[in-house]
Design an enzyme around this catalytic site. Sequence first.
Site, PDB file in Angstrom:
ATOM      1  CB  SER A   1      -7.934  -9.616  -3.523  1.00  0.00           C
ATOM      2  OG  SER A   1      -6.984  -8.981  -2.690  1.00  0.00           O
TER       3      SER A   1
ATOM      4  N   GLY B   1     -15.951  -7.004  -3.380  1.00  0.00           N
ATOM      5  CA  GLY B   1     -16.688  -8.271  -3.463  1.00  0.00           C
ATOM      6  C   GLY B   1     -15.966  -9.372  -2.693  1.00  0.00           C
TER       7      GLY B   1
ATOM      8  CD  GLU C   1      -9.085  -5.449  -3.337  1.00  0.00           C
ATOM      9  OE1 GLU C   1     -10.133  -4.775  -3.241  1.00  0.00           O
ATOM     10  OE2 GLU C   1      -9.050  -6.598  -3.843  1.00  0.00           O
TER      11      GLU C   1
HETATM   12  O1  DER Z   1     -12.934  -7.424  -3.885  1.00  0.00           O
HETATM   13  C1  DER Z   1     -12.449  -6.978  -4.946  1.00  0.00           C
HETATM   14  O2  DER Z   1     -12.541  -5.795  -5.300  1.00  0.00           O
HETATM   15  C2  DER Z   1     -11.754  -7.972  -5.818  1.00  0.00           C
HETATM   16  O3  DER Z   1     -10.847  -7.310  -6.636  1.00  0.00           O
HETATM   17  C3  DER Z   1     -12.783  -8.812  -6.586  1.00  0.00           C
HETATM   18  O4  DER Z   1     -14.090  -8.461  -6.285  1.00  0.00           O
HETATM   19  C4  DER Z   1     -12.599  -8.818  -8.086  1.00  0.00           C
HETATM   20  O5  DER Z   1     -13.542  -9.693  -8.656  1.00  0.00           O
HETATM   21  P1  DER Z   1     -13.090 -10.970  -9.523  1.00  0.00           P
HETATM   22  O6  DER Z   1     -13.050 -12.139  -8.591  1.00  0.00           O
HETATM   23  O7  DER Z   1     -14.154 -11.072 -10.568  1.00  0.00           O
HETATM   24  O8  DER Z   1     -11.716 -10.697 -10.104  1.00  0.00           O
END
Ligand code: DER
Length: 233
Positions: A28, A99, A106
């Site tokens: 994601s 994030g 995941e």
């Molecule tokens: O939530 C997560 O781990 C997502 O992979 C994300 O935070 C990745 O960050 P990006 O939007 O900079 O690819």
Amino acid sequence: VEGAKRAAAYAAVDNHVKPQHTVIGIGSGSTVPYVVERIAQQGEAVNAKRWFVPTGFQSRELIIDAGLKLGDVDSFPFIDVTIDGADEVDNALNCIKGGGACHLREKVLAEAAKEFVVVADYRKNGSLLGSKWAQGVPVEVAPFAYAKVLQNLKRLGSTNPQLRMGKAKAGPVVTDNGNFCIDAPFPETYMRDPSDLLVRIKLITGVVEVGLFCGICKSAYFGNEDGTITIKS
Ligand code: DER
């Protein structure tokens, strides 16, 4: 930054998504769309033989929109390769993830994969976790327990744990699993041993999953501002 994301994603797909791979986990975030874009460019013939397992709603829509075949997580005991973003990666390939509040699914797909590859732009290429991603360790929690988890995270040593609130939504962010997310910053001393911190947080009753991925990532691709790629492996 978008060019850096694309460069990292393209290099990772070219090096790790092979014709013989038939089950691929798709993470994601804002870098992963370039992963799907590059895989689609490998052509219909090879992709017709593949199944793509999503890590949440956004990931599922990416797969469908690219015309790739959606695989159900329960149908495949093993995944050939999972590619995902990250919020920060240290030199031992430990990651802060979450994030986007998708880190439970995941981590399930990252662990189920023979190879877990991270793609990110240069802002995520860190040395000590927490030095670049300052929002804290994302912690997915059962809504019933969130206040108690906040208290226990403070007791554990988190400096200022916060329930993650929606921006375009009143109230807290709700994950694809119907849970809440807490962002828990910790002092440097804790972040020096992310595996130890991971266990301590995971043992708090009410915690569903922790956005610390330790010993899972095999390779991390970072796109740099000058168009070059940095690979950690
Ligand atoms: O939530 C997560 O781990 C997502 O992979 C994300 O935070 C990745 O960050 P990006 O939007 O900079 O690819």
